[in-house]
Write a protein that holds these residues in place. Structure first.
Motif, PDB file in Angstrom:
ATOM      1  N   ARG A 162       0.769  -1.126   0.070  1.00 42.63           N
ATOM      2  CA  ARG A 162       0.037  -0.119  -0.069  1.00 42.63           C
ATOM      3  C   ARG A 162       0.735   1.274   0.013  1.00 42.63           C
ATOM      4  O   ARG A 162       0.679   2.012  -0.674  1.00 42.63           O
ATOM      5  N   GLY A 163       1.899   1.304   0.680  1.00 45.35           N
ATOM      6  CA  GLY A 163       3.039   2.212   0.899  1.00 45.35           C
ATOM      7  C   GLY A 163       3.675   2.664  -0.529  1.00 45.35           C
ATOM      8  O   GLY A 163       3.558   3.648  -0.873  1.00 45.35           O
ATOM      9  N   ARG A 164       3.946   1.576  -1.365  1.00 42.43           N
ATOM     10  CA  ARG A 164       4.308   1.759  -2.758  1.00 42.43           C
ATOM     11  C   ARG A 164       3.305   1.974  -3.587  1.00 42.43           C
ATOM     12  O   ARG A 164       3.393   3.348  -4.439  1.00 42.43           O
ATOM     13  N   PHE A 165       2.188   1.842  -3.370  1.00 49.62           N
ATOM     14  CA  PHE A 165       1.189   2.360  -4.354  1.00 49.62           C
ATOM     15  C   PHE A 165       0.756   3.895  -3.920  1.00 49.62           C
ATOM     16  O   PHE A 165       0.717   4.551  -4.879  1.00 49.62           O
ATOM     17  N   HIS A 166       0.933   4.191  -2.843  1.00 52.42           N
ATOM     18  CA  HIS A 166       0.779   5.604  -2.503  1.00 52.42           C
ATOM     19  C   HIS A 166       1.775   6.525  -3.040  1.00 52.42           C
ATOM     20  O   HIS A 166       1.448   7.334  -3.613  1.00 52.42           O
ATOM     21  N   ALA A 167       2.955   5.931  -3.055  1.00 47.90           N
ATOM     22  CA  ALA A 167       4.344   6.669  -3.377  1.00 47.90           C
ATOM     23  C   ALA A 167       4.220   6.986  -4.857  1.00 47.90           C
ATOM     24  O   ALA A 167       4.607   8.037  -5.448  1.00 47.90           O
ATOM     25  N   LEU A 168       3.783   5.828  -5.729  1.00 46.00           N
ATOM     26  CA  LEU A 168       3.834   5.933  -7.012  1.00 46.00           C
ATOM     27  C   LEU A 168       2.443   6.663  -7.642  1.00 46.00           C
ATOM     28  O   LEU A 168       2.630   6.985  -8.750  1.00 46.00           O
ATOM     29  N   HIS A 169       1.329   6.323  -6.964  1.00 44.26           N
ATOM     30  CA  HIS A 169       0.103   6.837  -7.658  1.00 44.26           C
ATOM     31  C   HIS A 169      -0.518   8.179  -6.814  1.00 44.26           C
ATOM     32  O   HIS A 169      -0.803   9.266  -7.628  1.00 44.26           O
ATOM     33  N   SER A 170      -0.563   7.851  -5.570  1.00 47.01           N
ATOM     34  CA  SER A 170      -1.592   8.839  -4.805  1.00 47.01           C
ATOM     35  C   SER A 170      -0.883  10.193  -4.604  1.00 47.01           C
ATOM     36  O   SER A 170      -1.257  11.089  -4.770  1.00 47.01           O
ATOM     37  N   GLU A 171       0.380  10.109  -4.187  1.00 51.27           N
ATOM     38  CA  GLU A 171       1.097  11.203  -3.877  1.00 51.27           C
ATOM     39  C   GLU A 171       1.473  12.286  -5.126  1.00 51.27           C
ATOM     40  O   GLU A 171       1.415  13.412  -4.865  1.00 51.27           O
ATOM     41  N   PRO A 172       2.015  11.701  -6.294  1.00 52.11           N
ATOM     42  CA  PRO A 172       1.940  12.425  -7.401  1.00 52.11           C
ATOM     43  C   PRO A 172       0.757  13.444  -7.733  1.00 52.11           C
ATOM     44  O   PRO A 172       0.916  14.466  -8.055  1.00 52.11           O
ATOM     45  N   GLN A 173      -0.268  12.653  -7.773  1.00 60.77           N
ATOM     46  CA  GLN A 173      -1.594  13.147  -8.030  1.00 60.77           C
ATOM     47  C   GLN A 173      -2.032  14.274  -6.900  1.00 60.77           C
ATOM     48  O   GLN A 173      -2.516  15.546  -7.555  1.00 60.77           O
ATOM     49  N   LEU A 174      -1.814  13.992  -5.710  1.00 63.33           N
ATOM     50  CA  LEU A 174      -2.221  14.836  -4.686  1.00 63.33           C
ATOM     51  C   LEU A 174      -1.231  16.294  -4.859  1.00 63.33           C
ATOM     52  O   LEU A 174      -1.677  17.329  -4.851  1.00 63.33           O
ATOM     53  N   ILE A 175       0.092  16.025  -5.068  1.00 68.86           N
ATOM     54  CA  ILE A 175       0.939  17.175  -5.316  1.00 68.86           C
ATOM     55  C   ILE A 175       0.717  17.957  -6.492  1.00 68.86           C
ATOM     56  O   ILE A 175       1.016  19.183  -6.632  1.00 68.86           O
ATOM     57  N   GLU A 176       0.249  17.431  -7.561  1.00 65.54           N
ATOM     58  CA  GLU A 176      -0.096  18.060  -8.865  1.00 65.54           C
ATOM     59  C   GLU A 176      -1.405  19.026  -8.377  1.00 65.54           C
ATOM     60  O   GLU A 176      -1.067  20.085  -9.090  1.00 65.54           O
ATOM     61  N   TYR A 177      -2.197  18.706  -7.669  1.00 65.60           N
ATOM     62  CA  TYR A 177      -3.312  19.646  -7.427  1.00 65.60           C
ATOM     63  C   TYR A 177      -3.497  20.622  -6.050  1.00 65.60           C
ATOM     64  O   TYR A 177      -3.796  21.621  -6.067  1.00 65.60           O
ATOM     65  N   PHE A 178      -2.788  19.786  -5.299  1.00 64.93           N
ATOM     66  CA  PHE A 178      -2.967  20.655  -3.768  1.00 64.93           C
ATOM     67  C   PHE A 178      -1.567  21.056  -3.206  1.00 64.93           C
ATOM     68  O   PHE A 178      -0.585  20.421  -3.637  1.00 64.93           O
ATOM     69  N   SER A 179      -1.620  22.202  -2.545  1.00 62.16           N
ATOM     70  CA  SER A 179      -0.445  22.553  -1.780  1.00 62.16           C
ATOM     71  C   SER A 179      -0.636  21.955  -0.149  1.00 62.16           C
ATOM     72  O   SER A 179      -1.395  22.097   0.479  1.00 62.16           O
ATOM     73  N   MET A 180       0.485  21.014   0.194  1.00 58.72           N
ATOM     74  CA  MET A 180       0.261  20.578   1.314  1.00 58.72           C
ATOM     75  C   MET A 180       0.770  21.405   2.318  1.00 58.72           C
ATOM     76  O   MET A 180       1.959  21.957   2.276  1.00 58.72           O
ATOM     77  N   ASN A 181       0.212  21.369   3.574  1.00 58.70           N
ATOM     78  CA  ASN A 181       0.442  22.116   4.781  1.00 58.70           C
ATOM     79  C   ASN A 181       0.503  21.049   5.882  1.00 58.70           C
ATOM     80  O   ASN A 181      -0.499  20.287   5.942  1.00 58.70           O
ATOM     81  N   TYR A 182       1.293  21.527   6.835  1.00 55.50           N
ATOM     82  CA  TYR A 182       1.062  20.855   8.291  1.00 55.50           C
ATOM     83  C   TYR A 182       1.329  21.471   9.424  1.00 55.50           C
ATOM     84  O   TYR A 182       2.083  22.593   9.431  1.00 55.50           O
ATOM     85  N   ASN A 183       0.285  21.768  10.324  1.00 57.27           N
ATOM     86  CA  ASN A 183       0.188  22.640  11.340  1.00 57.27           C
ATOM     87  C   ASN A 183      -0.589  22.055  12.407  1.00 57.27           C
ATOM     88  O   ASN A 183      -1.821  21.934  12.034  1.00 57.27           O
ATOM     89  N   VAL A 184      -0.121  21.551  13.426  1.00 57.45           N
ATOM     90  CA  VAL A 184      -0.912  20.825  14.519  1.00 57.45           C
ATOM     91  C   VAL A 184      -2.002  21.956  15.171  1.00 57.45           C
ATOM     92  O   VAL A 184      -2.954  21.316  15.746  1.00 57.45           O
ATOM     93  N   ASN A 185      -1.755  23.154  15.033  1.00 63.36           N
ATOM     94  CA  ASN A 185      -2.392  24.151  15.593  1.00 63.36           C
ATOM     95  C   ASN A 185      -3.746  24.601  14.791  1.00 63.36           C
ATOM     96  O   ASN A 185      -4.496  25.561  14.983  1.00 63.36           O
ATOM     97  N   GLN A 186      -3.595  24.171  13.303  1.00 68.48           N
ATOM     98  CA  GLN A 186      -4.717  24.401  12.440  1.00 68.48           C
ATOM     99  C   GLN A 186      -5.967  23.694  12.873  1.00 68.48           C
ATOM    100  O   GLN A 186      -6.008  22.479  12.774  1.00 68.48           O
ATOM    101  N   PRO A 187      -7.208  24.575  13.132  1.00 68.90           N
ATOM    102  CA  PRO A 187      -8.260  23.884  13.659  1.00 68.90           C
ATOM    103  C   PRO A 187      -8.911  23.035  12.496  1.00 68.90           C
ATOM    104  O   PRO A 187      -9.227  22.173  12.569  1.00 68.90           O
ATOM    105  N   LEU A 188      -8.814  23.365  11.025  1.00 63.50           N
ATOM    106  CA  LEU A 188      -9.248  22.794   9.955  1.00 63.50           C
ATOM    107  C   LEU A 188      -8.295  21.821   9.374  1.00 63.50           C
ATOM    108  O   LEU A 188      -7.609  22.082   8.269  1.00 63.50           O
ATOM    109  N   SER A 189      -7.888  20.778  10.103  1.00 59.69           N
ATOM    110  CA  SER A 189      -7.083  19.856   9.440  1.00 59.69           C
ATOM    111  C   SER A 189      -7.212  18.590  10.049  1.00 59.69           C
ATOM    112  O   SER A 189      -8.154  18.136  10.886  1.00 59.69           O
ATOM    113  N   PHE A 190      -6.658  17.632   9.555  1.00 60.38           N
ATOM    114  CA  PHE A 190      -6.588  16.077  10.005  1.00 60.38           C
ATOM    115  C   PHE A 190      -5.266  15.759  10.508  1.00 60.38           C
ATOM    116  O   PHE A 190      -4.518  15.781   9.713  1.00 60.38           O
TER     117      PHE A 190
END
Length: 250
Positions: A162-190
């Protein structure tokens, strides 16, 4: 004590009481043999007591490890549920809404989640270093070996796929369309993850049929992991109960 017995033998010999001398000598030998046997039995019982105590210690350690593993397995299964739900939410958003929203950003961020199960093996390693034969209950010993040498590695293989699938397929597609952010204090986050997407990129995303196929493929990969994960969860819980029964019988 030895001098005492030697003196008795000498007296019997000097008094020319040969018959009594030999009877006494034989009796003395018998007493020595009995003493040796008693010492061996005491030593054997002490070794058995040490082995029993070590077995109990090992079983308790393995049980604690399994309880921690069970928590992590259930957390991983929960994350996979979140990802599956996010796939549905993203798909519905793309098909039905003209503009991106915070809910899309959160759901897209959840797609990035890739749980990794890392079992704690300190108890099992200790058992292997000593000897698996220390576990006297054959069925329990076999169940422990199966858990660590078969079930856990097999589940790990599915996670790696599953990790390889994510690295090869999911991650590239998400990067193409979305700007990734990480902030533990962001209320609207997972769990600190929050993905942003521009209106232009969102329109491109809506026209990308491959992304909808990707969502379906993610759900498929997750179904395989969930199937194995639930099996591991059940086996882990069963093994914890078996160890508990064994410890209560000690």
């Amino acid at each position: 004590m030895i001098k005492f017995f030697r003196k008795i033998r000498q007296n019997l010999f000097m008094q020319n009481k040969t018959g009594k001398y030999f009877k006494y000598a034989i009796g003395e030998i018998v007493l020595v043999v009995i003493g040796i046997l008693i010492a061996l039995q005491v030593n054997y019982l002490n070794e058995q007591r040490k082995e029993n105590n070590f077995e109990i210690e090992i079983l308790k350690q393995i049980q604690i490890n399994l309880q921690t593993d069970l928590i992590e397995i259930r957390e991983d299964l929960e994350v996979i549920d979140f990802v599956n739900k996010a796939c549905v939410d993203v798909k519905n958003h793309i098909l039905n809404l003209d503009q991106p929203s915070d809910s899309l950003s959160i759901s897209a961020a959840i797609l990035r989640a890739t749980p990794h199960f890392s079992p704690i093996t300190s108890g099992y390693n200790l058992l292997q270093n000593r000897s698996v034969g220390i576990i006297k209950n054959d069925s329990l010993r076999d169940a422990i070996i199966y858990q660590y040498d078969m079930l856990y590695p097999y589940y790990k293989t599915y996670e790696e796929e599953r990790g390889r699938f994510h690295a090869l397929h999911s991650e590239p597609q998400l990067i193409e369309y979305f700007s990734m952010n990480y902030n533990v204090n962001q209320p609207l986050s997972f769990r600190g993850l929050f993905f942003e997407i521009s209106k232009e990129d969102y329109q491109r995303l809506r026209e990308d049929l491959k992304f909808l196929k990707l969502l379906k493929a993610i759900t498929f990969e997750n179904s395989l992991i969930q199937s194995r994960g639930k099996r591991v969860e059940k086996n882990t819980l069963d093994l914890i109960n078996k160890i508990n029964v064994e410890l209560n019988s000690k």
